[in-house]
Design a protein around this motif. Sequence first.
Motif, PDB file in Angstrom:
ATOM      1  N   GLU A   6       0.718  -1.121   0.051  1.00  6.74           N
ATOM      2  CA  GLU A   6      -0.074   0.028   0.000  1.00  6.74           C
ATOM      3  C   GLU A   6       0.949   1.220  -0.024  1.00  6.74           C
ATOM      4  O   GLU A   6       1.893   1.416   0.986  1.00  6.74           O
ATOM      5  CB  GLU A   6      -1.120   0.044   1.402  1.00  6.74           C
ATOM      6  CG  GLU A   6      -1.617   1.338   1.464  1.00  6.74           C
ATOM      7  CD  GLU A   6      -2.355   1.506   2.531  1.00  6.74           C
ATOM      8  OE1 GLU A   6      -3.004   2.576   2.783  1.00  6.74           O
ATOM      9  OE2 GLU A   6      -2.364   0.589   3.593  1.00  6.74           O
ATOM     10  N   VAL A   7       0.689   1.949  -0.975  1.00  7.62           N
ATOM     11  CA  VAL A   7       1.354   3.216  -0.931  1.00  7.62           C
ATOM     12  C   VAL A   7       0.213   4.447  -0.386  1.00  7.62           C
ATOM     13  O   VAL A   7      -0.690   4.524  -0.897  1.00  7.62           O
ATOM     14  CB  VAL A   7       1.684   3.786  -2.368  1.00  7.62           C
ATOM     15  CG1 VAL A   7       2.389   5.158  -2.402  1.00  7.62           C
ATOM     16  CG2 VAL A   7       2.761   2.875  -3.108  1.00  7.62           C
ATOM     17  N   VAL A   8       0.543   4.938   0.776  1.00  9.81           N
ATOM     18  CA  VAL A   8      -0.286   5.520   1.619  1.00  9.81           C
ATOM     19  C   VAL A   8      -0.852   6.808   0.705  1.00  9.81           C
ATOM     20  O   VAL A   8      -0.078   7.566   0.150  1.00  9.81           O
ATOM     21  CB  VAL A   8       0.353   5.893   2.905  1.00  9.81           C
ATOM     22  CG1 VAL A   8      -0.558   6.869   3.568  1.00  9.81           C
ATOM     23  CG2 VAL A   8       0.586   4.521   3.543  1.00  9.81           C
ATOM     24  N   VAL A  37      11.009   7.777   0.359  1.00  9.24           N
ATOM     25  CA  VAL A  37       9.853   7.085   1.026  1.00  9.24           C
ATOM     26  C   VAL A  37      10.300   6.198   2.094  1.00  9.24           C
ATOM     27  O   VAL A  37      11.664   6.070   2.207  1.00  9.24           O
ATOM     28  CB  VAL A  37       9.195   6.222  -0.035  1.00  9.24           C
ATOM     29  CG1 VAL A  37       8.208   6.955  -1.026  1.00  9.24           C
ATOM     30  CG2 VAL A  37       9.970   5.215  -0.516  1.00  9.24           C
ATOM     31  N   THR A  38       9.457   5.915   2.949  1.00  4.64           N
ATOM     32  CA  THR A  38      10.245   4.632   3.947  1.00  4.64           C
ATOM     33  C   THR A  38       9.174   3.427   3.996  1.00  4.64           C
ATOM     34  O   THR A  38       7.822   3.690   3.619  1.00  4.64           O
ATOM     35  CB  THR A  38      10.166   5.415   5.419  1.00  4.64           C
ATOM     36  OG1 THR A  38      10.637   4.483   6.129  1.00  4.64           O
ATOM     37  CG2 THR A  38       8.903   5.686   6.038  1.00  4.64           C
ATOM     38  N   LEU A  40       7.102   0.487   5.844  1.00  2.87           N
ATOM     39  CA  LEU A  40       6.654   0.199   7.037  1.00  2.87           C
ATOM     40  C   LEU A  40       6.126  -1.199   6.824  1.00  2.87           C
ATOM     41  O   LEU A  40       5.502  -1.620   6.232  1.00  2.87           O
ATOM     42  CB  LEU A  40       5.486   1.173   7.480  1.00  2.87           C
ATOM     43  CG  LEU A  40       5.803   2.598   7.570  1.00  2.87           C
ATOM     44  CD1 LEU A  40       4.518   3.472   7.919  1.00  2.87           C
ATOM     45  CD2 LEU A  40       6.901   3.027   8.540  1.00  2.87           C
ATOM     46  N   LYS A  58       3.554  -1.185   3.863  1.00  4.69           N
ATOM     47  CA  LYS A  58       3.000   0.082   3.430  1.00  4.69           C
ATOM     48  C   LYS A  58       4.317   0.893   3.103  1.00  4.69           C
ATOM     49  O   LYS A  58       5.346   0.904   3.775  1.00  4.69           O
ATOM     50  CB  LYS A  58       2.406   0.626   4.705  1.00  4.69           C
ATOM     51  CG  LYS A  58       1.188   0.143   4.958  1.00  4.69           C
ATOM     52  CD  LYS A  58       0.547   1.364   5.917  1.00  4.69           C
ATOM     53  CE  LYS A  58      -1.249   0.591   6.420  1.00  4.69           C
ATOM     54  NZ  LYS A  58      -1.649   1.436   7.327  1.00  4.69           N
ATOM     55  N   LEU A  60       5.314   4.878   2.891  1.00  2.00           N
ATOM     56  CA  LEU A  60       4.868   6.211   2.884  1.00  2.00           C
ATOM     57  C   LEU A  60       5.930   7.081   2.499  1.00  2.00           C
ATOM     58  O   LEU A  60       7.229   7.136   2.744  1.00  2.00           O
ATOM     59  CB  LEU A  60       4.976   6.299   4.641  1.00  2.00           C
ATOM     60  CG  LEU A  60       4.630   7.736   5.309  1.00  2.00           C
ATOM     61  CD1 LEU A  60       3.228   8.079   5.102  1.00  2.00           C
ATOM     62  CD2 LEU A  60       4.918   7.530   6.702  1.00  2.00           C
ATOM     63  N   ARG A  61       5.443   8.057   1.612  1.00  2.00           N
ATOM     64  CA  ARG A  61       6.030   9.192   1.136  1.00  2.00           C
ATOM     65  C   ARG A  61       6.423  10.237   2.037  1.00  2.00           C
ATOM     66  O   ARG A  61       5.706  10.550   3.106  1.00  2.00           O
ATOM     67  CB  ARG A  61       5.244   9.969  -0.060  1.00  2.00           C
ATOM     68  CG  ARG A  61       5.007   9.175  -1.090  1.00  2.00           C
ATOM     69  CD  ARG A  61       4.250   9.899  -2.064  1.00  2.00           C
ATOM     70  NE  ARG A  61       5.030  10.980  -2.592  1.00  2.00           N
ATOM     71  CZ  ARG A  61       4.261  11.947  -3.286  1.00  2.00           C
ATOM     72  NH1 ARG A  61       3.145  11.882  -3.861  1.00  2.00           N
ATOM     73  NH2 ARG A  61       5.087  13.100  -3.619  1.00  2.00           N
TER      74      ARG A  61
END
Length: 66
Positions: A6-8, A37-38, A40, A58, A60-61
């Motif tokens: 999932e790319v938030v 990004v990181t 998770l 996930k 997260l940008r």
Amino acid sequence: MDVTCEVVGEGTETLALDDDATYADVCRAVGYSPHEVTVLVDGSPVPEDAPVEASDLKVLRLIKGG
């Protein structure tokens, strides 16, 4: 190996990765540099050079200010 990522804020996709893929490879597979990004796993960040061991991630940008 198949990984659900999932790319938030952008959606979820299934990625087909090599068995020796790292989390940096995940970043590139969704179109980002590991510096943007990181990743998770269970809500905790993981090192970009660690091998992918989770099937649900996930991305997260990171916010850049200026």
